[in-house]
Structure formats: C-alpha cells, structure tokens
Design an enzyme around this catalytic site. Structure first.
Site, PDB file in Angstrom:
ATOM      1  N   SER A   6      -5.508 -25.198   1.952  1.00 48.16           N
ATOM      2  CA  SER A   6      -4.463 -24.198   2.555  1.00 48.16           C
ATOM      3  C   SER A   6      -4.335 -23.092   1.619  1.00 48.16           C
ATOM      4  CB  SER A   6      -3.386 -25.054   2.902  1.00 48.16           C
ATOM      5  OG  SER A   6      -2.454 -24.019   3.459  1.00 48.16           O
ATOM      6  N   TYR A  31       3.978 -30.101   0.283  1.00 45.11           N
ATOM      7  CA  TYR A  31       2.792 -29.607   0.992  1.00 45.11           C
ATOM      8  C   TYR A  31       1.986 -28.707   0.108  1.00 45.11           C
ATOM      9  CZ  TYR A  31      -0.287 -27.889   4.537  1.00 45.11           C
ATOM     10  OH  TYR A  31      -1.624 -27.492   5.407  1.00 45.11           O
TER      11      TYR A  31
END
Length: 255
Positions: A141, A151
């Site tokens: 990501s 995350y």
C-alpha cells in the site's frame, strides 16, 4: 504451446484479487484460489473456467489461522504441483485507532498482513529457487510510506521484505515485487465503512487498471509498482518530508 504455469492468489473473490485472477487466467495461467468464503471461491472458479478454459483449484482457508495457513504453505511447497506465481493479496483493515482496537483484532491484522506473507513467501521461494524461475507479487500500500499506525507499519514491512527478496532472489530467476496502491474502488473500504468521500475523487483508482499496470511492471522486473503519476508524487513527497511533520499534517491518523 506450454502454459504460463500456475498462479496462487490469496483474497481473489473481490477487488484487486479478483482482477488478478481474471487477468492471469486471460494470460493462460492455471489458478489456485485461496479465501475464507468457499461458496464465493467456487463461483469465481466456475466463472474463470468457463471464460478462459483454465484449471482452477479452490483452497478455502483463513490465513489468520495458523493451521489453515500451513495448508496453503504446504500447497506452495509441493514440488509435484509447482506454483510459478504467488500473489499475496489477502487484506485486513481496521478503522479505529490503535488503542481503541482490541489487541486481538490488531494481532489478527498482523497475522494476515505480515505473518501470512512471510510464511507463504518462504514456502514458495524454496521450490522457485530450485527451479530457477518464479515470482511473487506482494500487495502492499502507499500507506507503507506514511506514518499511519499499525496498518502502515505492516505494509512497510511488506515493502522492505519485498525489496530485499527482489535483490536476493532475482539473480536466481525469481522476481519479487511490491504493489503499492492507494484508494481503489473495491469492497475493502466498504467493509471498513470508509466512504468514497473520505478522499478526493481523483485519488480513487479502478482495480482493473491497477492490476493491468502492475502486471506490466512485474513483466519489466520492477521491485515496486506504484500506480499513476499522482501516487508516485505522493510517495516522492513522503520520502522528502520528515515523518513527524507528515503525521501532524494528516487530518486522520492512527495512534
């Protein structure tokens, strides 16, 4: 003409993973599809068999469960049924901030985003290096370049691991690449109850275009695939701006 070989994809029933499944099947890859929902796996498998005439194996598994994860690793390590491409795509996201989340939820995310990538890559790389060919695409990501909690930390690990493996195993014929998307029009954000209004419209990407460009980058042997000029610019800026300043500048972060 020989087939391109077998690709194993985690999280292939929707979004980016489904686009990988469709585009790899269109290239002639046989597939092994891994996800928790067995009925959706069978639906996707039937679609791909009919549309592309490829062999599709379904392997229902929850990658957050060590026993089920080990079954997938065993499939990757099977020398008699070689897997030529591993796509580590299974996702896991948490909307709340770190201290709001139950620690077991945080552990579950870590298990899927880090532990599963580690163990599945280890299982795949052994046979691939023995054969002198193969590849791994780890779906990371753009968040990996930004200080946005656990995350981002997990995806930063994926980036670091992928870049190291790219350099370590590339000379042995195995390509490893990290794909770093930003906001993509998939079920991922919907499941987290994150609306499309959470980011400017120009930042939202189409999954089909993302995967097509990622496969083109993989074919070129790139270590990273960062989609679109706008996300390339964001990544370049993140590398130039101190992390503390970046974190303070973000209107929404994780603590």
């Amino acid at each position: 003409m020989p087939t391109p070989g077998t690709a194993l994809i985690t999280g292939p029933t929707a979004g980016i993973g489904l686009c990988f499944a469709r585009q790899l099947a269109a290239r002639g890859h046989d597939l092994v599809l891994v996800a928790r929902n067995a009925s959706r796996l069978e639906e996707v498998a039937a679609e791909l068999r009919t549309a592309h005439g490829v062999t599709v194996e379904v392997l229902p598994a929850d990658l957050g469960d060590r026993g089920q994860l080990d079954r997938v690793a065993a499939r990757l390590a099977d020398r008699d049924r070689p897997v030529d491409l591993l796509v580590n795509n299974a996702g896991f996201g948490l909307k709340e901030r770190f201290l709001v989340n139950d620690i077991e939820l945080e552990q579950g995310m870590h298990d899927v985003l880090v532990t599963a990538v580690l163990r599945l890559s280890h299982a795949a790389l052994g046979p691939m290096t023995e054969r002198g060919r193969g590849g791994i695409i780890n779906v990371s990501s753009v968040a990996a370049f930004l200080p946005r909690g656990t995350y981002s930390a997990a995806k930063a690990w994926v980036n670091s691991f992928s870049e190291w493996a790219h350099n370590e195993y590339g000379p042995q014929g195995v390509r490893v690449m990290a794909l770093c998307p930003g906001f993509v029009k998939t079920e991922f954000h919907e499941r987290m109850e994150v609306s499309r209004e959470s980011a400017p419209s120009f930042l939202w990407l189409e999954a089909e275009d993302l995967v097509r460009d990622a496969l083109a980058d993989f074919d070129k042997g790139k270590a990273f695939s960062i989609p679109s000029k706008r996300y390339k610019a964001i990544v370049a800026a993140s590398r130039a701006i101190p992390g503390g300043l970046l974190q303070r500048a973000q209107s929404v972060g994780r603590r």
